[in-house]
Design a protein around this motif. Structure first.
Motif, PDB file in Angstrom:
ATOM      1  N   SER B 284      25.637  15.502  15.673  1.00  0.00           N
ATOM      2  CA  SER B 284      25.899  16.788  15.026  1.00  0.00           C
ATOM      3  C   SER B 284      25.877  17.947  16.014  1.00  0.00           C
ATOM      4  CB  SER B 284      24.921  17.024  13.875  1.00  0.00           C
ATOM      5  OG  SER B 284      23.615  17.074  14.367  1.00  0.00           O
ATOM      6  N   ALA B 285      25.178  17.789  17.122  1.00  0.00           N
ATOM      7  CA  ALA B 285      25.164  18.850  18.130  1.00  0.00           C
ATOM      8  C   ALA B 285      26.452  18.837  18.951  1.00  0.00           C
ATOM      9  CB  ALA B 285      23.966  18.680  19.055  1.00  0.00           C
ATOM     10  N   TYR B 286      27.196  17.753  18.870  1.00  0.00           N
ATOM     11  CA  TYR B 286      28.345  17.584  19.756  1.00  0.00           C
ATOM     12  C   TYR B 286      29.697  17.674  19.076  1.00  0.00           C
ATOM     13  CZ  TYR B 286      24.909  16.406  23.235  1.00  0.00           C
ATOM     14  OH  TYR B 286      23.861  16.471  24.106  1.00  0.00           O
ATOM     15  N   VAL B 287      29.713  17.803  17.770  1.00  0.00           N
ATOM     16  CA  VAL B 287      31.011  17.921  17.126  1.00  0.00           C
ATOM     17  C   VAL B 287      31.518  19.346  17.318  1.00  0.00           C
ATOM     18  CG1 VAL B 287      30.654  16.089  15.453  1.00  0.00           C
ATOM     19  CG2 VAL B 287      29.893  18.389  14.900  1.00  0.00           C
ATOM     20  N   ASN B 288      32.727  19.564  16.910  1.00  0.00           N
ATOM     21  CA  ASN B 288      33.363  20.853  17.145  1.00  0.00           C
ATOM     22  C   ASN B 288      33.829  21.434  15.824  1.00  0.00           C
ATOM     23  OD1 ASN B 288      34.765  23.020  18.148  1.00  0.00           O
ATOM     24  ND2 ASN B 288      36.543  21.795  18.793  1.00  0.00           N
ATOM     25  N   PRO B 289      33.260  22.505  15.343  1.00  0.00           N
ATOM     26  CA  PRO B 289      32.129  23.202  15.947  1.00  0.00           C
ATOM     27  C   PRO B 289      30.823  22.454  15.701  1.00  0.00           C
ATOM     28  CG  PRO B 289      32.676  24.197  13.851  1.00  0.00           C
ATOM     29  CD  PRO B 289      33.727  23.156  14.106  1.00  0.00           C
ATOM     30  N   PRO B 290      29.827  22.702  16.538  1.00  0.00           N
ATOM     31  CA  PRO B 290      28.518  22.068  16.335  1.00  0.00           C
ATOM     32  C   PRO B 290      27.988  22.375  14.935  1.00  0.00           C
ATOM     33  CG  PRO B 290      28.626  23.111  18.478  1.00  0.00           C
ATOM     34  CD  PRO B 290      29.874  23.528  17.749  1.00  0.00           C
ATOM     35  N   LEU B 291      27.287  21.423  14.395  1.00  0.00           N
ATOM     36  CA  LEU B 291      26.945  21.462  12.976  1.00  0.00           C
ATOM     37  C   LEU B 291      25.591  22.095  12.671  1.00  0.00           C
ATOM     38  CD1 LEU B 291      27.991  20.399  10.213  1.00  0.00           C
ATOM     39  CD2 LEU B 291      26.754  18.273  10.714  1.00  0.00           C
ATOM     40  N   THR B 292      25.611  23.039  11.772  1.00  0.00           N
ATOM     41  CA  THR B 292      24.361  23.570  11.225  1.00  0.00           C
ATOM     42  C   THR B 292      23.819  22.512  10.275  1.00  0.00           C
ATOM     43  OG1 THR B 292      24.984  25.887  11.404  1.00  0.00           O
ATOM     44  CG2 THR B 292      23.397  25.316   9.686  1.00  0.00           C
ATOM     45  N   THR B 293      22.554  22.198  10.424  1.00  0.00           N
ATOM     46  CA  THR B 293      22.035  21.086   9.635  1.00  0.00           C
ATOM     47  C   THR B 293      20.518  21.156   9.513  1.00  0.00           C
ATOM     48  OG1 THR B 293      22.109  18.664   9.441  1.00  0.00           O
ATOM     49  CG2 THR B 293      21.838  19.570  11.643  1.00  0.00           C
ATOM     50  N   LEU B 294      19.960  20.200   8.814  1.00  0.00           N
ATOM     51  CA  LEU B 294      18.504  20.120   8.675  1.00  0.00           C
ATOM     52  C   LEU B 294      18.008  18.924   9.463  1.00  0.00           C
ATOM     53  CD1 LEU B 294      18.483  20.949   4.915  1.00  0.00           C
ATOM     54  CD2 LEU B 294      17.276  22.287   6.662  1.00  0.00           C
ATOM     55  N   HIS B 295      17.104  19.171  10.347  1.00  0.00           N
ATOM     56  CA  HIS B 295      16.619  18.101  11.208  1.00  0.00           C
ATOM     57  C   HIS B 295      15.545  17.260  10.540  1.00  0.00           C
ATOM     58  CE1 HIS B 295      15.493  15.994  14.864  1.00  0.00           C
ATOM     59  NE2 HIS B 295      14.238  16.257  14.570  1.00  0.00           N
ATOM     60  N   GLN B 296      15.742  15.946  10.618  1.00  0.00           N
ATOM     61  CA  GLN B 296      14.729  15.010  10.129  1.00  0.00           C
ATOM     62  C   GLN B 296      14.323  14.107  11.276  1.00  0.00           C
ATOM     63  OE1 GLN B 296      14.482  13.420   6.277  1.00  0.00           O
ATOM     64  NE2 GLN B 296      16.680  13.166   6.286  1.00  0.00           N
ATOM     65  N   PRO B 297      13.046  13.984  11.522  1.00  0.00           N
ATOM     66  CA  PRO B 297      12.605  13.110  12.607  1.00  0.00           C
ATOM     67  C   PRO B 297      12.572  11.661  12.154  1.00  0.00           C
ATOM     68  CG  PRO B 297      10.717  14.227  11.638  1.00  0.00           C
ATOM     69  CD  PRO B 297      11.929  14.673  10.861  1.00  0.00           C
ATOM     70  N   ILE B 298      13.742  11.054  12.085  1.00  0.00           N
ATOM     71  CA  ILE B 298      13.873   9.696  11.554  1.00  0.00           C
ATOM     72  C   ILE B 298      12.985   8.685  12.279  1.00  0.00           C
ATOM     73  CG2 ILE B 298      15.461   7.785  11.167  1.00  0.00           C
ATOM     74  CD1 ILE B 298      15.991  10.161   9.456  1.00  0.00           C
ATOM     75  N   TYR B 299      13.007   8.783  13.601  1.00  0.00           N
ATOM     76  CA  TYR B 299      12.220   7.826  14.371  1.00  0.00           C
ATOM     77  C   TYR B 299      10.739   7.933  14.002  1.00  0.00           C
ATOM     78  CZ  TYR B 299      10.288   5.446  18.470  1.00  0.00           C
ATOM     79  OH  TYR B 299       9.602   4.600  19.306  1.00  0.00           O
ATOM     80  N   GLU B 300      10.263   9.169  13.950  1.00  0.00           N
ATOM     81  CA  GLU B 300       8.863   9.402  13.600  1.00  0.00           C
ATOM     82  C   GLU B 300       8.556   8.959  12.176  1.00  0.00           C
ATOM     83  OE1 GLU B 300       5.882   9.942  14.536  1.00  0.00           O
ATOM     84  OE2 GLU B 300       6.776   9.742  16.518  1.00  0.00           O
ATOM     85  N   ILE B 301       9.488   9.195  11.298  1.00  0.00           N
ATOM     86  CA  ILE B 301       9.296   8.776   9.910  1.00  0.00           C
ATOM     87  C   ILE B 301       9.172   7.259   9.858  1.00  0.00           C
ATOM     88  CG2 ILE B 301      10.478   8.553   7.689  1.00  0.00           C
ATOM     89  CD1 ILE B 301      11.590  11.393   8.152  1.00  0.00           C
ATOM     90  N   GLY B 302      10.018   6.590  10.620  1.00  0.00           N
ATOM     91  CA  GLY B 302       9.941   5.135  10.695  1.00  0.00           C
ATOM     92  C   GLY B 302       8.572   4.683  11.185  1.00  0.00           C
ATOM     93  N   ARG B 303       8.131   5.281  12.252  1.00  0.00           N
ATOM     94  CA  ARG B 303       6.822   4.929  12.812  1.00  0.00           C
ATOM     95  C   ARG B 303       5.720   5.131  11.784  1.00  0.00           C
ATOM     96  NH1 ARG B 303       6.474   4.502  18.642  1.00  0.00           N
ATOM     97  NH2 ARG B 303       4.301   3.945  18.346  1.00  0.00           N
TER      98      ARG B 303
END
Lengths: 340, 340
Positions: B284-303
């Motif tokens: 999402s940071a690399y698309v054009n235009p970069p995407l406004t979004t809500l960050h979820q710490p998936i890896y941490e949630i998994g842990r």
DNA sequence: TTGAAAGCGCTAACAC
DNA sequence: GTGTTAGCGCTTTCAA
């Protein structure tokens, strides 16, 4: 506590053996006895204990996949699709899939492979992301442990694999760019330690040469397969050799990073500079501009790899021990039109 | 054939029991005997048979994850990252991870859950993508089987979960758009059957209302979380209500599809129309235009999910049975600037 | 300090 | 047809 054969047997006043055979559907059990066994089993909610069965049968009916993971922000869509492929194939043949995550080349990874050849963990293993003279494959081969590889490596013995034809893939891509009139084509290659990087690089060299195009060392930089590294690599590349008119990236993720970086520098991808990737992940059709890339049927590759492993685990020789799939060229806007 | 305790014992002329204890490090074995046991074990390349040990211990030291997969082209990067999270946490505590892939709500999936509560498959289960009155959770609860859920559902009993606060997340996002001056904000919601869709929808409604913004039914369309469906949904949405100035997508993948579609229609995202996503996948940071979004710490949630499950499997009560994490708002170019 | 014996739950060879 | 017995490889009382 869950019911066992013993519970059923004692409730019915018959032997454990008879119960076992009745449940297994042997025909040397009286129809009436069988009926009573089935009923009691159902009533007690009997479920066979898998571990006991496995100990007896000396097989786990489980396949292993040791997944190379990198840092926390590791989320290559490749793996979701690959796991779905092997998982579904495994499930279809009533195999379980054990997934173990480890950093590549780490001590832990070594232990995981050591553990695999230990009895009673899994019946066979799927190996991916091969490296030069891959120690994992050496280990498995030494221990005569069943495995199938997605990828190839340079070991002095036969082993079963499924692989993409990276050379042929790159040939298609470089030729496409050459046909558009590009003469100075850069390559952001995947980590040199990975075998598929070698093949892709080879395909790049070969096809450049076949078109009488020069290859300058500065045109080749290395990335680590992430978007971020694609951005960094293209920056380095264009700083060193601004005259490059096309950039091939070793995978789509890096291509996305590269496109983003180029755009931030105010250039138009597909016009000022052509960019292409490798993999055809779903996103590649949706980025802006859409990405020219090489399609790999990851899900199918997963299935096929798994199917081959199941054959081997069961002592069957797969029809074809070496499957080499040629990626398909997908032309989209990022490679632009002819610049001749 | 691999060496067993018996092999070591007979080679040394001592009993299996002593070997077992020597290897296990009990202190009631003579130091010298112990030494000889260790040496012979090493010489024979002894590896304990895990199945035998499991049968004896009545536990598998394995955790299960039944992954909802859709068609072949299924490759949500979410799963790679989530699996890496649970896998690494599991490995750290010496647990294995069994991954089983099934279509959601399918008969196969049911069977997989039935199998899970059977003894000897896994010690505990991780459940994700909760649905209304989730039958999987009902089943596990009935059978008193250890599990932890990523997500919540509406069942009349307590159960341990980790979840994102979808309402709070959407609150941040809708407020952001409202603050930029948007009054007609559309919502491409994830499949209605999924619980997280409900929360995200709720957050959307609440925040629209809090800002005295109307909500018209036509502003809400449903997608299936893929890029393709994002493209289709935004097409439907804009066809029905062209006056919408901002579109929130239920996940980043759909947002990418939506952006692509809007661009194909000749509009400029972030200028003519604002677009936002949910998840903050790396792309999402690399698309054009970069995407406004809500960050979820998936890896941490998994842990965290996995850590909680390990506690439960071992009879420990986790400190906090209900973890609710608020996503972070990440503002990028796709939401544009103020339109006031 | 060591060993014999039982048992985890199941399957299978063999006898009756 | 059904039961007895042994055994998969390990851990763990309980005796010696």
């Amino acid at each position: 506590m869950a019911a066992t054969l013993k519970d059923i047997a004692s409730k019915l006043g018959i032997s454990i053996t008879t119960v076992s055979r009745g449940l297994a559907g042997y025909d040397d059990v009286a129809a009436e006895t069988r009926q009573r066994i089935l009923e009691t089993a159902a009533a007690l909610g009997y479920q066979p204990n898998l571990i006991a069965r496995r100990l007896q049968k000396q097989r786990t009916d489980t396949l292993g996949f040791i997944m190379p993971t990198f840092g926390p922000r590791f989320s290559d869509p490749f793996f979701s699709e690959f796991i779905a492929g092997i998982g579904n194939e495994a499930a279809e043949h009533e195999y379980d899939l054990l997934v173990s995550t480890h950093a590549p080349e780490s001590e832990e990874e070594k232990q995981a492979y050591a553990r695999a050849t230990q009895r009673g963990w899994v019946d066979g293993l799927i190996v991916i992301r091969t490296r030069e003279n891959d120690s994992r494959i050496l280990h498995l081969h030494e221990h005569d442990f069943p495995f199938v590889v997605f990828g190839r490596t340079d070991v002095p013995f036969e082993y079963p694999y499924v692989d993409e034809d990276g050379v042929a893939g790159m040939q298609l891509l470089v030729q496409h760019l050459a046909d558009l009139g590009h003469r100075r084509i850069g390559f952001i290659m995947p980590p040199a330690g990975l075998m598929f990087s070698q093949y892709r690089l080879q395909g790049y060299y070969d096809t450049m040469a076949a078109n009488n195009l020069p290859v300058i060392p500065e045109w080749i930089v290395e990335g680590d397969l992430t978007q971020r590294s694609g951005a960094e690599a293209v920056k380095r590349l264009l700083a060193a050799t601004p005259q490059v008119t096309a950039v091939i990236c070793g995978n789509d993720l890096m291509a996305m990073g590269a496109i983003n970086q180029i755009q931030q520098d105010g250039k138009t991808v597909g016009v000022d500079i052509a960019v292409a990737g490798f993999d055809d992940i779903p996103s590649s059709a949706y980025v802006n501009p859409p990405l020219t890339t090489l399609h790999q049927p990851i899900y199918e590759i997963g299935r096929q790899t798994c199917a081959m492993l199941i054959d081997i685990v069961n002592g069957r020789t797969p029809e074809n021990q070496h499957a080499l799939l040629t990626p398909t060229l997908i032309v989209r806007a990022s490679s632009g039109s002819s610049i001749l």
